[in-house]
Design an enzyme around this catalytic site. Structure first.
Site, short mmCIF file in Angstrom:
data_model
loop_
_atom_site.label_atom_id
_atom_site.label_comp_id
_atom_site.label_asym_id
_atom_site.label_seq_id
_atom_site.Cartn_x
_atom_site.Cartn_y
_atom_site.Cartn_z
N TRP A 325 0.83 -1.20 0.00
CA TRP A 325 0.00 0.00 0.00
C TRP A 325 0.86 1.25 0.00
O TRP A 325 0.50 2.28 -0.58
CB TRP A 325 -0.91 -0.01 1.24
CG TRP A 325 -1.73 1.22 1.42
CD1 TRP A 325 -2.99 1.46 0.92
CD2 TRP A 325 -1.38 2.41 2.15
NE1 TRP A 325 -3.43 2.71 1.30
CE2 TRP A 325 -2.46 3.32 2.06
CE3 TRP A 325 -0.26 2.79 2.89
CZ2 TRP A 325 -2.45 4.57 2.66
CZ3 TRP A 325 -0.25 4.05 3.49
CH2 TRP A 325 -1.33 4.91 3.38
N HIS A 326 2.05 1.17 0.64
CA HIS A 326 2.89 2.35 0.77
C HIS A 326 3.58 2.74 -0.54
O HIS A 326 3.99 3.89 -0.68
CB HIS A 326 3.96 2.12 1.85
CG HIS A 326 3.43 2.25 3.24
ND1 HIS A 326 2.79 1.22 3.89
CD2 HIS A 326 3.42 3.29 4.11
CE1 HIS A 326 2.43 1.61 5.09
NE2 HIS A 326 2.79 2.87 5.26
N GLY A 327 3.74 1.82 -1.46
CA GLY A 327 4.38 2.22 -2.71
C GLY A 327 4.71 1.04 -3.60
O GLY A 327 4.76 -0.11 -3.17
#
Length: 481
Positions: A325-327
């Protein structure tokens, strides 16, 4: 628009004045003003991406209405899938298209085949991961009949676009935030003052701690092969406090700003670096995302109800998805995988719920055991943050390899230039330790117990520290997510 910018310093008082002195008597006008202010706030960055927020908002509003009038299970599921596909489709395209394309091409090259597919020059819309999850929480809760769908389009648009938490959270549930748009808000002086205190502390964490740490962390990570082990250790520590000061600082400003307008947002950080194990850390770090994944991914997968294998599987899924989700980078996946490994033994030994109270509760200092647990948990977190910060998995491994050297005991060459930043890190730690049982570090409770002149001296010192010692203006880290 950045919270730590002159633009926002002008924008906020104008909106505050219009909100309380012009539209106060009409709830619908207040909510409409919030929508306009929120769209201006977001459009300040790139107005073209406002269409995504508006489209997503109308889509989920319409699906909510359809769900309210639909009893057929198949149609209800179709409507939910439509919301998931569209919202996650936008998120996947803007955030992960080139990542999957590059890995697809690389997979073919491993077998001696080369294909030439050009990636797209895609600009990631700021905050898309946050408002996507916020609208999805509404649709899912309506589908599960945990929430009544709204017919008030103005309140719903305001809920989705609420500017204090629009681009970097906290990720608010519709069940908490949306009903607040239905009720008339009253200006409460004590609540507003407490909000200003929280904004002030958030700015200190962002501008003084995070931005100064960022300067040194960037220098060290960008030149890690040329630095001693002791310098690399400081680089990892600087990033550890950079990301905390940056993200929790944003959350403090967002929550404090919301209180100025009569809204209550959920706490997003509960002093996580004082955690005694990794399970406690994840109950205290980015709480709105952790609980979102728990309720909408971990529990639907079976949670901890199944056998040992199911618990292990679900643990790795939730942490790896959280990392992704963060990248769109394997470094985030490894970061999530590492945290799953940290969490696994605690879960298997059924010790993941033993530290649910505040550390050293009703005591000034922790016990030796608590202190040891805090240091060990902090050490594990720092190692994981190296993968989060490094541009590639290879760079992260080489960075960690550079830490294993006799030069770890040497004095870093640039130590003198770091001293003032290290001092502010200790100010942060000391202040938050004293306030660890509060909602934020400047929450005073009964403020009258502290003489007014002392309170104002403290505020003035923080205010001028922000101006004198603030680092160079930098975007909030989580804007890229």
């Amino acid at each position: 628009m950045l919270f730590n910018s002159i633009d926002f310093a002008v924008f906020l008082p104008i909106v505050f004045f219009l909100y309380w002195f012009v539209t106060q008597k009409n709830l619908k006008l207040q909510n409409l003003l919030i929508i306009i202010a929120s769209y201006i706030f977001y459009g300040w960055w790139d107005y073209k991406f406002l269409t995504l927020i508006v489209f997503s908002s109308f889509l989920d509003y319409s699906i909510g209405l359809r769900l309210s009038n639909c009893e057929d299970k198949r149609k209800r599921k179709t409507l939910l899938v439509l919301s998931l596909l569209v919202n996650l489709g936008f998120l996947g395209f803007f955030k992960y298209y080139n990542f999957f394309l590059d890995n697809f091409v690389n997979a073919f090259s491993l077998f001696g085949n080369s294909i030439n597919i050009q990636g797209l020059n895609i600009i990631l819309p700021v905050g898309i991961s946050f408002y996507t999850f916020q609208t999805l929480s509404y649709t899912i809760d309506v589908y599960k009949r945990k929430l009544e769908p709204t017919r008030d389009i103005v309140s719903f648009l305001a809920f989705v676009s609420f500017f204090p938490q629009l681009v970097a959270g906290p990720i608010e549930r519709a069940s908490n935030l949306l009903p607040q748009f239905y009720k008339k808000r009253e200006f409460v002086y004590k609540k507003a003052i407490d909000g200003l205190r929280q904004i002030l502390w958030g700015l200190f964490k962002k501008v003084v701690v995070a931005d100064n740490c960022a300067t040194f962390a960037n220098q060290i990570f960008d030149n890690y092969s040329e630095n001693s082990a002791s310098t690399l250790l400081f680089g990892a520590l600087f990033f550890t406090f950079q990301i905390y000061g940056d993200f929790s600082g944003y959350s403090d400003i967002a929550i404090g700003t919301s209180r100025l307008f009569g809204f209550n947002l959920k706490q997003n950080f509960a002093f996580p670096y004082f955690s005694r194990d990794i399970a406690e850390f994840w109950r205290r770090w980015h709480m709105s995302l952790s609980t979102w994944f728990r309720d909408y991914l971990y529990i639907p997968l079976g949670g901890s109800r199944g056998g040992t294998w199911m618990k292990i599987r679900n643990t790795f899924i939730i942490f790896i998805v959280s990392g992704f989700w963060h990248g769109a980078n394997w470094t985030f996946v490894i970061w999530g995988f590492l945290n799953a490994l940290y969490f696994l033994p605690i879960m298997l030994l059924n010790k993941n719920r033993i530290n649910t109270n505040n550390v050293a509760e009703n005591r000034l200092l922790p016990t030796f055991t608590e202190f040891r647990q805090i240091i060990f948990t902090f050490f594990l977190t720092v190692i994981a943050w190296v993968f989060f910060r490094a541009p590639s998995v290879t760079d992260a491994i080489l960075y960690l390899k550079g830490l294993v050297s006799k030069s770890i005991f040497s004095v870093p060459d640039n130590l003198n230039s770091w001293l003032i930043t290290i001092f502010f890190i200790f100010v942060l730690i000391f202040t938050e330790w004293l306030q660890r049982e509060k909602q934020h570090a400047l929450e005073l409770g009964d403020a009258n117990k502290i003489p007014r002149y002392l309170r104002w001296c403290f505020y003035v010192i923080i205010f001028f520290t922000i101006f004198w010692y603030g680092g160079s203006e930098q975007d909030f880290i989580y804007f890229q997510f």
